[in-house]
Design an enzyme around this catalytic site. Structure first.
Site, PDB file in Angstrom:
ATOM      1  N   ASP A   1       1.390   4.826   2.329  1.00  7.65           N
ATOM      2  CA  ASP A   1       0.999   5.431   3.601  1.00  7.65           C
ATOM      3  C   ASP A   1       1.378   6.908   3.641  1.00  7.65           C
ATOM      4  O   ASP A   1       2.514   7.268   3.323  1.00  7.65           O
ATOM      5  CB  ASP A   1       1.706   4.714   4.758  1.00  7.65           C
ATOM      6  CG  ASP A   1       1.493   3.209   4.728  1.00  7.65           C
ATOM      7  OD1 ASP A   1       0.418   2.769   5.160  1.00  7.65           O
ATOM      8  OD2 ASP A   1       2.403   2.488   4.265  1.00  7.65           O
TER       9      ASP A   1
ATOM     10  N   ASP B   1      -3.298   4.365   2.803  1.00  7.78           N
ATOM     11  CA  ASP B   1      -3.640   4.724   4.180  1.00  7.78           C
ATOM     12  C   ASP B   1      -3.335   6.199   4.400  1.00  7.78           C
ATOM     13  O   ASP B   1      -2.227   6.665   4.104  1.00  7.78           O
ATOM     14  CB  ASP B   1      -2.823   3.899   5.186  1.00  7.78           C
ATOM     15  CG  ASP B   1      -3.278   2.455   5.262  1.00  7.78           C
ATOM     16  OD1 ASP B   1      -4.436   2.179   4.877  1.00  7.78           O
ATOM     17  OD2 ASP B   1      -2.482   1.614   5.697  1.00  7.78           O
TER      18      ASP B   1
ATOM     19  N   ASP C   1       0.854  -1.190   0.000  1.00  8.73           N
ATOM     20  CA  ASP C   1       0.000   0.000   0.000  1.00  8.73           C
ATOM     21  C   ASP C   1       0.888   1.238   0.000  1.00  8.73           C
ATOM     22  O   ASP C   1       2.125   1.119  -0.072  1.00  8.73           O
ATOM     23  CB  ASP C   1      -0.933  -0.004   1.221  1.00  8.73           C
ATOM     24  CG  ASP C   1      -0.197   0.244   2.531  1.00  8.73           C
ATOM     25  OD1 ASP C   1       1.057   0.321   2.523  1.00  8.73           O
ATOM     26  OD2 ASP C   1      -0.858   0.373   3.560  1.00  8.73           O
TER      27      ASP C   1
HETATM   28  N1  CTP Z   1       0.292   1.037  11.372  1.00 11.73           N
HETATM   29  C1  CTP Z   1      -0.334   1.405  12.532  1.00 11.73           C
HETATM   30  N2  CTP Z   1      -1.637   1.074  12.745  1.00 11.73           N
HETATM   31  C2  CTP Z   1      -2.320   0.373  11.817  1.00 11.73           C
HETATM   32  C3  CTP Z   1      -1.702  -0.012  10.622  1.00 11.73           C
HETATM   33  C4  CTP Z   1      -0.370   0.341  10.430  1.00 11.73           C
HETATM   34  O1  CTP Z   1       0.284   2.061  13.359  1.00 11.73           O
HETATM   35  N3  CTP Z   1      -3.594   0.054  12.053  1.00 11.73           N
HETATM   36  C5  CTP Z   1       1.700   1.401  11.150  1.00 11.73           C
HETATM   37  C6  CTP Z   1       2.603   0.195  11.265  1.00 11.73           C
HETATM   38  O2  CTP Z   1       3.007  -0.010  12.580  1.00 11.73           O
HETATM   39  C7  CTP Z   1       3.743   0.573  10.381  1.00 11.73           C
HETATM   40  C8  CTP Z   1       3.155   1.542   9.373  1.00 11.73           C
HETATM   41  O3  CTP Z   1       1.856   1.878   9.847  1.00 11.73           O
HETATM   42  O4  CTP Z   1       4.697   1.259  11.143  1.00 11.73           O
HETATM   43  C9  CTP Z   1       3.070   0.984   7.993  1.00 11.73           C
HETATM   44  O5  CTP Z   1       2.275  -0.181   7.987  1.00 11.73           O
HETATM   45  P1  CTP Z   1       1.998  -1.013   6.686  1.00 11.73           P
HETATM   46  O6  CTP Z   1       1.518  -0.136   5.589  1.00 11.73           O
HETATM   47  O7  CTP Z   1       1.098  -2.134   7.087  1.00 11.73           O
HETATM   48  O8  CTP Z   1       3.383  -1.694   6.353  1.00 11.73           O
HETATM   49  P2  CTP Z   1       4.653  -1.151   5.552  1.00 11.73           P
HETATM   50  O9  CTP Z   1       5.787  -1.216   6.478  1.00 11.73           O
HETATM   51  O10 CTP Z   1       4.367   0.164   4.903  1.00 11.73           O
HETATM   52  O11 CTP Z   1       4.857  -2.278   4.469  1.00 11.73           O
HETATM   53  P3  CTP Z   1       4.144  -2.399   3.034  1.00 11.73           P
HETATM   54  O12 CTP Z   1       5.139  -1.920   2.053  1.00 11.73           O
HETATM   55  O13 CTP Z   1       3.832  -3.840   2.882  1.00 11.73           O
HETATM   56  O14 CTP Z   1       2.909  -1.562   3.066  1.00 11.73           O
HETATM   57 MN    MN Z   2       2.608   0.441   3.810  1.00  7.52          MN
HETATM   58 MN    MN Z   3      -0.453   0.847   5.549  1.00  6.50          MN
END
Ligand code: CTP
Ligand code: MN
Ligand code: MN
Ligand code: MN
Length: 376
Positions: free
Chosen positions: A206, A300, A204
């Site tokens: 963020d 997100d 995703d």
């Molecule tokens: N996070 C959070 N609360 C959530 C979802 C995510 O605090 N409900 C935080 C996670 O702890 C992380 C950050 O958002 O530090 C990013 O999460 P995520 O997008 O799930 O993972 P990524 O590390 O960005 O990996 P990816 O590339 O797969 O998205």
């Molecule tokens: Mn992410």
């Molecule tokens: Mn995320």
């Protein structure tokens, strides 16, 4: 900063891009294999060993040299009996029979397919599997009532399981930037998550949104979402309001690891750029044409007041394992409670202010760890 002793944070993390620049690491076939094995075992997690395996995998990932014998692993943190058994098997036999049979099992394959649906976690997938649902068609045929997230997840299954590229993340960033500027001039966005850590792809994108004047960010999320919706950029969105101000128990010690910022879990409709074209790579030897000019991308969005921005950036940059270890360190070694909102010093019985990540690491008695080294 002080030394961490035998602790996961002791290891300097390698990003995928750093790996690419270090042939000695990338040619380490054994190690890559070990990572995959240990990482995938968390699907069978029934007694909390999932986190243990992820810790073990993170340690292996960070080792500077090829692992050829068990003696090299002596004294390393986070390698438990079970992880060591798997590693030993791989070193001696080229693969772990336990992991191989796990990966071949119908249950494991079904877990991968079902948790690949946005809105479906391990618990839901497990319930469905016990009912005999192993794939998407069986789920559709089951007549199960799906919630809005799961419906969207099923509808955009293929797109959402396709890695998001850095170019796509940049394109989304421009849209989000335009949205926040349109609804509240002066607002700022920051890319967080895996892309901030230098990853080349992600599941995703963020973003953290703030405004330099405290309080101006109130109500910002609903305006941003309305703008995006009116422009046709959203296929799905679920906004959760800020519950930080309402809490009585103190913000740095929430009941769960979840923070309380206003957030929006969404699916963007991203128009495909020139560089991607409309011709898909060969599939089963057949060149298929995709007539759609767009793809679905998970995004997100989080809104933070400027006073909590540094903590929010640190908390949302991840990785999840890195965040968990950092909070554990704060609690166990410094008697402090760290969250995405604040850090509370239990000894001084007060919150510590910070306007940068550097200050927060200093409070924790750690040397600054840049995002690219947080890929635990
Ligand atoms: N996070 C959070 N609360 C959530 C979802 C995510 O605090 N409900 C935080 C996670 O702890 C992380 C950050 O958002 O530090 C990013 O999460 P995520 O997008 O799930 O993972 P990524 O590390 O960005 O990996 P990816 O590339 O797969 O998205
Ligand atoms: Mn992410
Ligand atoms: Mn995320
Ligand atoms: Mn075990």
């Amino acid at each position: 900063g002080q030394s961490l002793g035998v602790h996961l944070l002791d290891i300097s993390w390698y990003t995928e891009s750093m790996r690419a620049g270090h042939p000695v690491v990338i040619t380490d076939r054994h190690k890559l294999q070990l990572n995959t094995y240990v990482m995938e075992l968390h699907f069978l997690d029934e007694d909390g060993r999932g986190v243990a395996f992820r810790r073990a995998a993170a340690v292996l990932k960070a080792l500077p040299a090829q692992v050829t014998s068990m003696s090299q692993l002596r004294g390393l943190p986070c390698l438990g009996e079970h992880s060591l058994r798997v590693i030993k098997d791989v070193l001696e036999n080229g693969e772990s029979s336990e992991v191989e049979s796990t990966k071949q099992s119908e249950r494991f394959k079904a877990l991968k397919i079902l948790t690949g649906i946005f809105g479906v976690g391990a618990k839901t997938a497990d319930r469905w599997i016990r009912e005999g649902i192993y794939n998407l068609q069986q789920l559709r045929d089951s007549g199960h009532a799906l919630n809005q997230a799961q419906k969207a997840g099923l509808e955009h299954y293929n797109d959402l399981n396709q890695p998001v590229t850095k170019a796509e993340a940049n394109a989304i960033g421009e849209i989000v930037q335009k949205a926040v500027i349109s609804v509240l001039p002066g607002s700022q966005i920051a890319l967080t998550g895996g892309f901030r850590r230098g990853k080349l792809t992600g599941h995703d994108v963020d973003f953290l949104i703030t405004h330099p004047e405290e309080g101006r960010e109130v109500g910002l999320m609903s305006k941003v979402v309305s703008w995006l919706e009116s422009q046709g950029f959203l296929l799905y969105q679920k906004t959760t309001r800020n519950s930080y101000l309402e809490s009585k128990d103190g913000p740095a010690r929430p009941a769960s690891n979840m923070d309380r910022f206003e957030r929006c879990f969404s699916i963007f409709k991203l128009t495909k750029g020139e560089e991607q074209g409309t011709t898909q790579p060969e599939k089963n030897g057949v060149q298929t044409m995709d007539n759609r000019l767009w793809r679905a991308v998970r995004v997100d969005l989080v809104v933070s007041p400027i006073s909590q921005f540094a903590f929010a950036v640190l908390g949302w940059t991840g990785s999840k394992l890195f965040e968990r270890e950092l909070r554990r360190w704060a609690g166990h070694e410094k008697d402090m409670s760290l969250s995405s909102h604040a850090v509370f010093d239990n000894k001084q019985n007060r919150y510590l202010r910070a306007t940068s990540e550097e200050e927060i690491f200093a409070y924790l008695g750690l040397e600054y760890i840049p995002p690219s080294e947080r890929n635990a």
